[in-house]
Structure formats: structure tokens, C-alpha cells
Design a protein around this motif. Structure first.
Motif, PDB file in Angstrom:
ATOM      1  N   ASP A  40     -30.546  20.499  34.432  1.00  0.00           N
ATOM      2  CA  ASP A  40     -29.664  19.980  35.478  1.00  0.00           C
ATOM      3  C   ASP A  40     -28.692  18.916  34.939  1.00  0.00           C
ATOM      4  N   ASP A  41     -28.606  18.799  33.631  1.00  0.00           N
ATOM      5  CA  ASP A  41     -27.604  17.885  33.071  1.00  0.00           C
ATOM      6  C   ASP A  41     -26.206  18.367  33.467  1.00  0.00           C
ATOM      7  N   VAL A  42     -25.266  17.413  33.520  1.00  0.00           N
ATOM      8  CA  VAL A  42     -23.895  17.771  33.896  1.00  0.00           C
ATOM      9  C   VAL A  42     -22.955  17.370  32.759  1.00  0.00           C
ATOM     10  N   VAL A  43     -22.286  18.351  32.180  1.00  0.00           N
ATOM     11  CA  VAL A  43     -21.405  18.082  31.039  1.00  0.00           C
ATOM     12  C   VAL A  43     -19.959  18.117  31.518  1.00  0.00           C
ATOM     13  N   VAL A  44     -19.243  16.984  31.336  1.00  0.00           N
ATOM     14  CA  VAL A  44     -17.881  16.891  31.873  1.00  0.00           C
ATOM     15  C   VAL A  44     -16.940  16.192  30.892  1.00  0.00           C
ATOM     16  N   LYS A  45     -15.652  16.257  31.194  1.00  0.00           N
ATOM     17  CA  LYS A  45     -14.632  15.664  30.333  1.00  0.00           C
ATOM     18  C   LYS A  45     -13.998  14.432  30.963  1.00  0.00           C
ATOM     19  N   GLU A  46     -14.710  13.816  31.919  1.00  0.00           N
ATOM     20  CA  GLU A  46     -14.209  12.611  32.569  1.00  0.00           C
ATOM     21  C   GLU A  46     -15.409  11.737  32.824  1.00  0.00           C
ATOM     22  N   LEU A  47     -15.244  10.444  32.690  1.00  0.00           N
ATOM     23  CA  LEU A  47     -16.383   9.562  32.934  1.00  0.00           C
ATOM     24  C   LEU A  47     -16.222   8.896  34.294  1.00  0.00           C
ATOM     25  N   HIS A  48     -17.038   9.351  35.281  1.00  0.00           N
ATOM     26  CA  HIS A  48     -17.030   8.716  36.587  1.00  0.00           C
ATOM     27  C   HIS A  48     -18.221   7.788  36.684  1.00  0.00           C
ATOM     28  N   LEU A  49     -18.013   6.587  37.189  1.00  0.00           N
ATOM     29  CA  LEU A  49     -19.120   5.648  37.308  1.00  0.00           C
ATOM     30  C   LEU A  49     -19.133   5.052  38.711  1.00  0.00           C
ATOM     31  N   PRO A  50     -20.316   4.942  39.304  1.00  0.00           N
ATOM     32  CA  PRO A  50     -20.410   4.289  40.620  1.00  0.00           C
ATOM     33  C   PRO A  50     -20.357   2.782  40.441  1.00  0.00           C
ATOM     34  N   VAL A  51     -19.647   2.125  41.355  1.00  0.00           N
ATOM     35  CA  VAL A  51     -19.495   0.681  41.226  1.00  0.00           C
ATOM     36  C   VAL A  51     -20.818  -0.009  41.570  1.00  0.00           C
ATOM     37  N   ASN A  52     -21.057  -1.140  40.926  1.00  0.00           N
ATOM     38  CA  ASN A  52     -22.232  -1.982  41.190  1.00  0.00           C
ATOM     39  C   ASN A  52     -23.564  -1.282  40.955  1.00  0.00           C
ATOM     40  N   LYS A  53     -23.586  -0.291  40.100  1.00  0.00           N
ATOM     41  CA  LYS A  53     -24.863   0.306  39.697  1.00  0.00           C
ATOM     42  C   LYS A  53     -24.967   0.198  38.185  1.00  0.00           C
ATOM     43  N   THR A  54     -26.165  -0.110  37.708  1.00  0.00           N
ATOM     44  CA  THR A  54     -26.350  -0.226  36.264  1.00  0.00           C
ATOM     45  C   THR A  54     -26.131   1.136  35.605  1.00  0.00           C
ATOM     46  N   VAL A  55     -25.389   1.127  34.525  1.00  0.00           N
ATOM     47  CA  VAL A  55     -25.117   2.356  33.786  1.00  0.00           C
ATOM     48  C   VAL A  55     -25.758   2.253  32.408  1.00  0.00           C
ATOM     49  N   HIS A  56     -26.521   3.250  32.052  1.00  0.00           N
ATOM     50  CA  HIS A  56     -27.111   3.281  30.714  1.00  0.00           C
ATOM     51  C   HIS A  56     -26.350   4.312  29.890  1.00  0.00           C
ATOM     52  N   LEU A  57     -25.428   3.818  29.072  1.00  0.00           N
ATOM     53  CA  LEU A  57     -24.645   4.734  28.240  1.00  0.00           C
ATOM     54  C   LEU A  57     -25.403   5.002  26.950  1.00  0.00           C
ATOM     55  N   LYS A  58     -25.540   6.275  26.611  1.00  0.00           N
ATOM     56  CA  LYS A  58     -26.137   6.639  25.328  1.00  0.00           C
ATOM     57  C   LYS A  58     -25.069   7.334  24.497  1.00  0.00           C
ATOM     58  N   PHE A  59     -25.118   7.098  23.206  1.00  0.00           N
ATOM     59  CA  PHE A  59     -24.041   7.619  22.362  1.00  0.00           C
ATOM     60  C   PHE A  59     -24.576   8.500  21.245  1.00  0.00           C
TER      61      PHE A  59
ATOM     62  N   GLN B  28      -9.373   9.744  23.318  1.00  0.00           N
ATOM     63  CA  GLN B  28      -9.632   8.971  24.535  1.00  0.00           C
ATOM     64  C   GLN B  28     -10.312   9.778  25.615  1.00  0.00           C
ATOM     65  N   LEU B  29     -10.825   9.074  26.599  1.00  0.00           N
ATOM     66  CA  LEU B  29     -11.468   9.699  27.749  1.00  0.00           C
ATOM     67  C   LEU B  29     -11.122   8.855  28.972  1.00  0.00           C
ATOM     68  N   LYS B  30     -10.766   9.557  30.044  1.00  0.00           N
ATOM     69  CA  LYS B  30     -10.424   8.843  31.271  1.00  0.00           C
ATOM     70  C   LYS B  30     -11.703   8.333  31.918  1.00  0.00           C
ATOM     71  N   VAL B  31     -11.671   7.107  32.377  1.00  0.00           N
ATOM     72  CA  VAL B  31     -12.837   6.513  33.034  1.00  0.00           C
ATOM     73  C   VAL B  31     -12.442   6.126  34.456  1.00  0.00           C
ATOM     74  N   ILE B  32     -13.282   6.524  35.393  1.00  0.00           N
ATOM     75  CA  ILE B  32     -12.989   6.212  36.797  1.00  0.00           C
ATOM     76  C   ILE B  32     -14.189   5.500  37.405  1.00  0.00           C
ATOM     77  N   VAL B  33     -13.969   4.322  37.937  1.00  0.00           N
ATOM     78  CA  VAL B  33     -15.035   3.638  38.674  1.00  0.00           C
ATOM     79  C   VAL B  33     -14.714   3.772  40.142  1.00  0.00           C
ATOM     80  N   GLU B  34     -15.702   4.232  40.930  1.00  0.00           N
ATOM     81  CA  GLU B  34     -15.446   4.482  42.345  1.00  0.00           C
ATOM     82  C   GLU B  34     -16.668   4.095  43.163  1.00  0.00           C
ATOM     83  N   SER B  35     -16.521   4.139  44.462  1.00  0.00           N
ATOM     84  CA  SER B  35     -17.655   3.802  45.331  1.00  0.00           C
ATOM     85  C   SER B  35     -18.761   4.825  45.111  1.00  0.00           C
ATOM     86  N   GLU B  36     -19.982   4.432  45.436  1.00  0.00           N
ATOM     87  CA  GLU B  36     -21.104   5.331  45.194  1.00  0.00           C
ATOM     88  C   GLU B  36     -20.916   6.642  45.969  1.00  0.00           C
ATOM     89  N   GLU B  37     -20.330   6.527  47.138  1.00  0.00           N
ATOM     90  CA  GLU B  37     -20.064   7.692  47.990  1.00  0.00           C
ATOM     91  C   GLU B  37     -19.161   8.690  47.262  1.00  0.00           C
TER      92      GLU B  37
END
Lengths: 584, 382
Positions: free
Chosen positions: B271-290, B356-365
Motif C-alpha cells: 500500500d505504499d504510494v510512489v509519487v513525483k510531488e511531496l505533499h505534507l500535512p501542516v502541523n504533523k510530524t514528518v519522518h523523512l527517510k532518504f 528538484q521536487l515540488k513540495v506542497i504543505v496543506e491542511s490535513e484535509e
């Protein structure tokens, strides 16, 4: 013994295969200057590219040929230029050109020895350096281009020709050249240490050594202890490149093909490289600081302030320089705990450095400053050493390094603290000891013009880079146009390039002055700067064996300037203490 | 023609300088002074120039800072970034104070004590008290900075509370980035460079990927056998044989990799999701692995004060919490077109400057809505 082996020589034994330390020093200087000019022209080329990204320029085609078809620089060539610029400047100019020149010239002269402990090893040291330089220059012309993985040549980029064309033959030649360079450096370093320890003249105890000697002595020890580690890093890289080992390589797919290497780690290379790489910046800066100590004291007509503290800080910096290397690797993926340890040790270096800066400033206080071009460059060094050193406090802090690592903030920092300081020290040394090298004086007015244009151009080039870095601009970018967020930095980039061009142009003034003065300069007197150290007791004629008669004995430290009760405002080291006179 | 003109210009310039130098020398000869002697006039001029330079240098520092301050990175868009910025401001404050004290002193003293023939310097060899003071003062200031810096560093590197973190893997290769989300189970599947093939661009190891790859290989092997049976040319037969051996070896590699991967990870991968854009929910801890596929890259997110190298053969990570959405940052910076961005900050080859990669921070919704539109690995790989 009144004859120190001075004998008639033919052209080759005098100018080419000489074992005389003064001639070898000049060989190092001229070779270093040649490499410096090449590296400087490279920087001019990539600065033009950065201020006018992608625009065709006939200069590119002139210098780069097929690498700039239609005058547009190839991105691979851009990376090659920054790589070779760094390599040449750090190793060939500021290590061999600076240390090699002045250690060779001054060690026997200032300690009262007829020559180095081994003249033959010394000549070997130069010739290894020469061959190494030739190979490095040859690598510029190979079809796939010279090494282009940055001067730190991190694998896998440097290990895989598939990753970048410069990692083909160009990198092989780079590795061969650097190995020979290290041999040269080790031969020279061993010689310097042995000479200083064993060949000091009567009365010259370690506590009476000029600070130049202390600086060169400690620099040589740093080189001997750290360069062998670079050899091992380079050898393992050669194995990975050519013999299929996996010291640095693991789980790699390149150009659609999975490599069989498993288990290696590039981080191992980073550790090995920086174990040399960090002491290396002190190998570069300490001789410059030693030269400046001497010049500032002489031209302030005052003792260097806090001689013991100056020696102590050299030793302190040297010791610490071995336990700070991983501050180049805070975000390499190594353990965060190590990051803490290296932040701690790194910031400690600021203490002996601060002592040095304060002592320089205090030496000027109540002095009677004689502004020779050498003195101006030395004051310039104190200024750049402070400016660049201070930003090191930001970069050495692991938490802060996260966001400025590999940005132009770093480029600005190290160019000021190590590039400019070391170059200023080297230029100061050339102006100051030119009469000892060639028996003539350099032109003063050209020297003044050179200094003023250089310091304005240099600060104008590197100071604005801090702002670029704080705006997040990464280094080693062929063009900043791929990211809209950097569009408004164009103005700064243009200012930087203009200043770089001005600074570079000023160096031709120096080159002209240098070569003109060798042949046409005003004839020098024996002790033009009224200095205390022993080299000024040798005749202007620069004979083999240095002193025509007895080697002088030493009775005092080298900093008896403006001593109360003395006849002149300087007392050379070979003048015995008067009755009832106390040693400083 | 241009080159010729340049050469002529250089030659003329050199001759001109030489002549000027000669005029100076002749003038000195007539006056009976040596050119190299430093006269009181020289000292006076150079001393004044040093003072002027010192003043202009300080002034230009203020001008540059005032003029370019707005070009620097905007306020930090992450929680720990605020602390980095505070530490940065304090450190910068300290070094700017030292800078503004020492540089003027250096240039002023150079001016004040410019040499005169009728003066002598004062013999001062050392002063223990002064030297102790300027050893201790920097030591104390640095101790404060070290302690403060280390506290900040250990807070940033803290990995103790990751239960709710959104797990995302960033995969770097020459010259682009791919993001892989952990999916509904928030558990990232295993991956290996040897599993890359077809649509599986980051080498996810899963049962479905394994089945697909094996089927593909079997298919090709069968084709090769058919070719072999029809091929009479000995040279070509050798080539086909080599290809067969390679495919068989790949099969055993894949089988081995699957067999050493824990069962739960194999399932987690589907169920992993592989994408070409980084979307992140605001105010939630993000664990980035590289991870990296080929050479060292460095994932640099300047607006979040985040950077970590991506090293082939090694896993690295960074934990942070975005606090400002892209929309909010557009208002903050007054820039309609503002976008967060991920850039490569370790020299990696010709197009390094454009990785580069586009990064979008948005509401959790919005984030959940976007995530629901993405297909999971098991589906996208087929």
C-alpha cells in the motif's frame, strides 16, 4: 670552516636540478604562481557563467574549445572548472606554493644552517611536485574532461565514469597527480622537521625561534601525520575504480545497470578525506600566520605581542585540527552523537584563533608602523582572518550547519578565512623576502596599487556570498536559473563577478612587478626592512652555503625591536646581550 | 581579429606600466631617494587609506545588510526551524558585535600608529593579564554557544516520539527525486536497487512486484529459448546464452531478496504510494527517510531548515514538523507564485543544478484528499 661548499655550476645544476634550498624555493614559487594564475582564470570563467547563466561568451570558446560550443559552457565543464580550481588552489598554490616556497627559503636561513638536512630529498620533493603539476595540467586536455566531482572527489560520483564524464581518464590522472603530490609533500615535510630540530645554530633554542619557524615546523608535522591518510583514501578509491572492490560502493544502479558492489560506504571515504582535509586548511593557513607574525612585528618596529601565547596557539590549533574533521559531515548521515562531539571540538578552535587575532592587533598598538606592501597584506590578513573566522562559529555549530551546509555561506567563509588569508600571507611573504630571493626590491607603488585593488576586489567577491548562502543558494550550481526562488539574487551575483574580475586583473599588476623586478628592480641592501632574523645577515649575493664565513651564533629572541637602551630600533639575533641587558 | 586586438592591448598595457615605473624610478634617482624606502609620506598616505578602507568596509556591511535582508530566506516553515533561526540570530549577533569591534580597532590602530621618522615604538613584549582576559572571554562566550547549540542539535535529532509521524521516503537519482509514502498502515516497505524495473522505479520489494518481475523474466527466458532453438550462428548463440544466464541470476537474486525480507514488510509495501510531488500535512510530524540510487545527493529543504545527505547503500533520515502551509507562506512572503522546493545540494553530475521536487504543505484535509487520489503501489506497479 670558511668554505661551505660554494662552487661553480653550469646552467642545469644551478637553475634546474639544484639542491640549493633557495633555488628550490624559487622553483616552488614560480610553479605555484603558474598554477595560481591557471586556477584564477578558471574562477573568472565560472564567475562569468554564474552572472550570465547560459549566455554565450567568446571567452569560453577561446579557453574551453569544444566544451563551450558556440560559446555556451557545458555543465560538465563547469563542474570540472570548480573542481580543478579548488584542487589547484588548495594543494598546488596554497600548500606547495606557499609552504614549499617559504619553508625552503626561510628554514635554513632563519635557523642558521647552510642548507636543508637533505638537499637531495628537497630537490626530489620539488620534482615530484613538478611532475604532479604536469599530470594535473595534462588532465585538463583529455577527451572526457578533467576530474569534475568537486575537489573533495566524493565517491560514488568520482568512482563511476558513467555518472560524470570527468570520472574517466580525468579522475585517474587526478589520482595519480595527487599521489605524487603527497609524496612531494611528505619528502618536504620530513626534511623541514628534521632540519628545524637538528640544524639550529648555536644559541638558537626552540624558545628563540622566529614564529615563522614555529609555524612551518608545526605545519610540516601536520602534513606528515595527515597526508598519508589521504593516500589510503585515494588508494582505496583506485581499487574501487579499477579492481572491482567495494570500499565505497554499495547498491548502485547507474544508467539502467545494477553494479555488483555491496557493502561499501561513501561515508568511510568522507572520514578518510577530511582526516586530511581539515588539518589541510591549517597546513594552508599556519604558514601564512607565521609569515605575518614576522612581518607585522618587523614593520611595527615592536616585538610580536605575547610570543609564548602565539606559539601556544599554533600548537593548540594544530592539536585541535586533528579532532574536528567530521564538522564537514554533520549531515552526511553519521551518528548525531558524533555531531555533538565535533561541534564541541570545532568551536574550541575559536579560542586560540581569537588569541592570535588579539595579539596581532595589540602588536600594532603603540607601534611605529612602516607600511611596506608586505605590511599592508599582513594587515589585510588579520582582517580576513577575523572576518572569515567568525562565520566559522556558525558553520561549526551542527544545528546551524543544517541549513547553510554546502551553500554560498560556506563558499564565502572558507574563501575569506583560508583562501584570502593564505594568499595575503603568501603575497606578503613574496614582497618581504623578494630581496632575499633575487637581490632586488619589488616596486613599492605597484605593490600599493596591487594591495588596494586586491583587497577591495576580494572582499567584494566573497563578502556578498554570505547573503547568497543565507538565501539558500547551493554551491556548485552551473546556473541559478532553474529555481524561481533564486531569481532575485541575480544582482548580487553580478556584483560578485565584477569584483572577481577586478581582483583577478590586479594580480597581473603583481605578476608584472614580480618579473620586472627580478631583472630591473632596484638593487637590494643587505637588510632592507631592518629586521632581526638571521636571513638578513647573509650577503645580498645569495651564495650556496648561505654565509661566507662562520655561521652566526644567536644570543637573543628575534623580536628585540625598539628595545629601551638600544642604539637602533632593532637588534639582530646574532648581537650578544650587553652587560646587564636582560633577554626580553 | 578580436583575439589579436586583445593581445595588442595587453602588450601595450604592459609597456605602459613599465614606462610609468621607469619614470618613477628616474624621478627618485633625481631626488636621491630609493624607491623602496618607506617615507613618512608613504606611511601617512597608507595609514589614511587603511582608515578610509575600514570606514567604507563597515559602511558597506550595513548597506549590504539593509539592502539584501529581504532576499534572505523567509521565516522558518517548521517547528525546529524556528529554534535554528533563534540560535542563528544569537550567534550572528555575537559574531557581528565582535566583527564591528575588532575590524574598526584594527584599521584605526593602523592609522593612529602610522610610522614617523621622529617617533619610536613602545617595547611591549607581553601582558599576562590582558592575554588571560582575551582567552577567557572568548572561552566563556563559546561555552554558552556550544551548550546552547548542542541542546538545539539534540532536540532536532531526537527520534523518541515518532508514533504519529507521517513516514515518507525520498529517493534521489541523477537527476530527479521520487517520494514514497508509507500508505494506510504508515509502514514503509523494504526496497532494494536490484528490484528496480518497469514501473517499480524505486525498487520496492513486495510479493506483487516479485511476481510481476518473475513473470516478466520467465517470459523473456522463454523467448530467449525459442530464439536459441532457431539460431544457428555460434556467436549469436553465445550472446543469447549470456543473456539467459543473466536473467537466471537476476531471478535468484530477486528470490533471495524476497526470502530475506520479513513477511510484514512485504505486505507493508503493497500500500505504499510512489509519487513525483511531496505533499505534507501542516502541523504533523514528518519522518523523512532518504535513499539514493547512484551517487550522493543531498535533500535540502531550505524553507524548513532541513537538509540530509542521501547516500547509496545507506539509510538516512530527518524528522520535522511543517507549520506553515504553502498558501499561508504566499501571504507571508507577498509572493503569489511562492512554492516550497526540495533541491539537491551535493554535487551529483551535469544537471545537479536542476534536480528538484515540488513540495506542497496543506491542511490535513487537503492532504488526505490528495492522498486518496493516489494509487497504491500494488496497483500502480501493474
Amino acid at each position: 670552516m670558511s668554505e661551505h661548499g660554494h662552487h661553480e655550476e653550469n646552467f642545469f645544476s644551478k637553475y634546474v636540478f639544484s639542491t640549493d634550498h633557495k633555488m628550490i624555493a624559487k622553483q616552488f614559487l614560480i610553479t605555484g604562481m603558474t598554477m595560481g594564475v591557471i586556477a584564477m582564470i578558471m574562477s573568472v570563467l565560472f564567475r562569468i557563467q554564474l552572472s550570465n547563466p547560459g549566455e554565450p561568451n567568446p571567452l569560453f570558446e577561446l579557453f574551453l574549445g569544444d566544451w563551450a560550443k558556440g560559446g555556451v559552457m557545458d555543465p560538465n565543464m563547469y563542474l570540472a572548472l570548480v573542481t580543478i580550481h579548488g584542487t589547484l588552489m588548495v594543494f598546488f598554490v596554497l600548500t606547495a606554493g606557499l609552504s614549499g616556497t617559504f619553508s625552503n627559503l626561510l628554514i635554513p636561513l632563519q635557523i642558521g644552517a647552510v642548507d636543508m638536512a637533505s638537499g637531495f630529498l628537497n630537490a626530489m620533493s620539488y620534482w615530484f611536485f613538478f611532475i604532479s603539476s604536469v599530470i594535473m595540467l595534462i588532465s585538463l586536455g583529455v577527451e572526457t574532461g578533467p576530474a569534475s566531482a568537486g575537489w573533495t572527489i566524493y565517491p560514488p560520483l568520482s568512482a563511476l565514469p558513467q555518472a560524470i564524464p570527468g570520472s574517466g581518464l580525468g579522475m585517474t590522472l587526478w589520482l595519480i597527480s595527487m599521489t605524487l603530490f603527497i609524496v612531494s609533500s611528505l619528502l618536504g615535510g620530513l626534511n623541514y622537521v628534521v632540519t628545524i630540530l637538528n640544524l639550529r645554530t648555536k644559541g638558537l633554542s626552540m624558545t628563540r625561534l622566529p614564529l615563522t619557524m614555529w609555524a612551518f615546523f608545526v605545519t610540516a608535522i601536520l602534513g606528515i601525520l595527515s597526508f598519508p591518510v589521504l593516500v589510503s583514501a585515494v588508494l582505496l578509491l583506485v581499487f574501487d575504480r579499477s579492481f572491482g572492490t567495494s570500499f565505497y560502493l554499495s547498491d548502485i544502479m547507474i544508467q539502467g545497470e545494477v553494479l555488483s558492489n555491496v557493502g561499501g560506504s561513501p561515508v568511510l571515504y568522507e572520514h578518510l578525506f577530511w582526516f586530511l582535509g581539515h588539518p589541510e586548511v591549517y597546513i594552508v593557513i599556519l604558514p601564512a600566520l607565521g609569515i605575518t607574525s614576522e612581518i607585522i612585528s618587523t614593520n611595527s618596529r615592536k616585538p610580536i605581542f605575547g610570543y609564548r601565547a602565539m606559539v601556544g596557539s599554533i600548537l593548540g590549533i594544530a592539536f585541535l585540527s586533528f579532532i574536528v574533521w567530521a564538522h564537514h559531515m554533520f549531515i552526511s548521515g553519521m551518528s548525531p552523537f558524533l555531531g555533538s562531539v565535533f561541534t564541541f571540538t570545532t568551536l574550541l578552535i575559536a579560542i586560540p584563533s581569537a588569541v592570535k587575532a588579539f595579539n596581532y592587533i595589540t602588536t600594532l598598538w603603540k607601534g611605529n608602523l612602516q607600511f611596506t606592501p608586505a605590511m599592508l597584506f599582513s594587515i589585510g590578513l588579520v582582517s580576513t582572518f577575523i572576518t572569515g573566522g567568525l562565520t566559522g562559529i556558525v558553520l561549526g555549530d551542527s544545528a546551524l550547519d543544517i541549513n547553510v551546509h554546502d551553500t554560498y555561506f560556506v563558499v564565502g567563509h572558507f574563501h575569506i578565512v583560508m583562501g584570502l588569508s593564505a594568499i595575503f600571507g603568501m603575497l606578503a611573504g613574496v614582497y618581504h623576502w623578494f630581496p632575499k630571493m633575487y637581490g632586488r626590491m619589488m616596486n613599492k607603488k605597484l605593490g600599493y596599487a596591487h594591495f588596494w585593488i586586491t583587497i577591495v576586489g576580494a572582499y567584494g567577491t566573497f563578502f556578498p556570498m554570505h547573503y547568497l548562502g543565507l538565501a539558500g543558494l547551493p554551491r556548485r550550481y552551473y546556473s541559478n536559473s532553474a529555481f524561481p526562488m533564486f531569481d532575485n539574487l541575480q544582482d548580487i551575483n553580478e556584483i560578485v563577478t565584477v569584483c572577481a574580475l577586478i581582483g583577478a586583473a590586479a594580480q597581473f599588476l603583481f605578476l608584472f612587478n614580480f618579473f620586472y623586478s627580478i631583472f630591473r628592480g632596484e638593487e637590494a641592501v643587505q637588510n632592507p626592512w631592518k629586521s632581526n632574523t638571521l636571513e638578513w645577515t647573509t650577503p645580498v649575493a645569495r651564495i650556496h652555503g648561505n654565509w661566507p664565513g662562520e655561521i652566526p651564533s644567536v644570543y637573543r629572541w628575534p623580536y628585540d625591536y625598539s628595545k629601551p637602551g638600544a642604539d637602533a630600533d632593532f637588534i639582530p639575533q646574532n648581537v650578544p646581550l650587553k652587560d646587564g641587558e636582560e633577554e626580553h | 581579429m578580436t583575439e589579436l586586438l586583445i593581445i595588442v592591448a595587453i602588450v601595450v598595457a604592459v609597456i605602459a606600466i613599465a614606462q610609468v615605473v621607469k619614470i618613477f624610478e628616474l624621478a627618485n634617482k633625481i631626488k636621491g631617494v630609493k624607491e623602496s624606502d618607506i617615507t613618512d609620506k608613504d606611511n601617512d598616505t597608507q595609514g589614511k587609506l587603511l582608515l578610509t578602507f575600514g570606514i567604507l568596509f563597515m559602511a558597506s556591511f550595513f548597506v549590504m545588510t539593509a539592502k539584501w535582508n529581504h532576499l534572505l530566506l523567509p521565516i522558518s516553515a517548521s517547528e525546529h526551524g524556528v529554534e535554528i533561526d533563534l540560535l542563528m540570530n544569537i550567534s550572528m549577533g555575537v559574531i557581528i558585535i565582535v566583527f564591528l569591534i575588532t575590524q574598526p580597532i584594527l584599521f584605526f590602530l593602523s592609522y593612529k600608529y602610522r610610522g614617523r621618522k621622529d617617533r619610536t615604538a613602545t617595547f611591549i613584549s607581553h601582558n599576562d593579564k590582558a592575554e588571560i582576559i582575551w582567552t577567557i572571554v572568548p572561552a566563556v562566550v563559546l561555552t554558552v554557544l556550544i551548550v546552547y547549540g548542542l541542546q538545539t542539535w539534540s532536540k532536532i535529532m531526537d527520534r523518541s516520539d515518532l508514533d504519529d509521524a507521517v513516514v515518507v521516503e525520498l529517493y534521489g537519482k541523477q537527476f530527479d527525486w521520487t517520494a514514497r509514502y508509507a500508505g494506510a498502515d504508515n509502514n514503509l516497505g523494504a526496497a532494494n536497487v536490484r528490484f528496480i524495473g518497469g514501473l517499480n522505479t524505486v525498487g520496492v520489494i513486495s510479493e506483487s512486484a516479485y511476481a510481476k518481475q518473475m513473470a516478466g523474466l520467465d517470459n523473456n527466458i522463454a523467448k530467449a529459448h525459442v530464439q536459441m532453438s532457431e539460431e544457428l550462428n555460434a556467436n549469436k548463440r553465445v550472446k543469447i546464452e549470456a543473456r539467459l544466464a543473466k536473467m537466471e541470476s537476476k531471478k535468484s537474486t530477486l528470490t533471495a531478496l524476497v526470502s530475506i525480507t520479513p513477511k510484514d514488510l512485504l505486505e507493508a509495501a503493497e500500500d505504499d504510494v510512489v509519487v513525483k510531488e511531496l505533499h505534507l500535512p501542516v502541523n504533523k510530524t514528518v519522518h523523512l527517510k532518504f535513499r539514493s540510487q547512484d551517487v550522493i545527493h543531498s535533500a535540502y529543504l531550505p524553507h524548513f531548515r532541513v537538509q540530509m545527505n542521501c547516500v547509496p547503500g545507506m539509510n538516512t533520515d530527518f524528522v520535522f514538523k511543517p507549520t506553515i502551509t504553502t498558501e499561508e507562506m504566499r501571504v507571508e512572503t507577498g509572493n503569489e507564485a511562492f512554492e516550497y522546493v526540495l533541491l539537491c545540494n551535493k554535487i551529483c553530475g551535469a544537471a545537479h543544478y536542476n534536480m528538484q521536487l515540488k513540495v506542497i504543505v496543506e491542511s490535513e484535509e487537503d492532504y488526505n484528499k490528495w492522498m486518496a487520489e493516489q494509487s497504491v503501489f500494488a496497483a500502480s506497479n501493474n
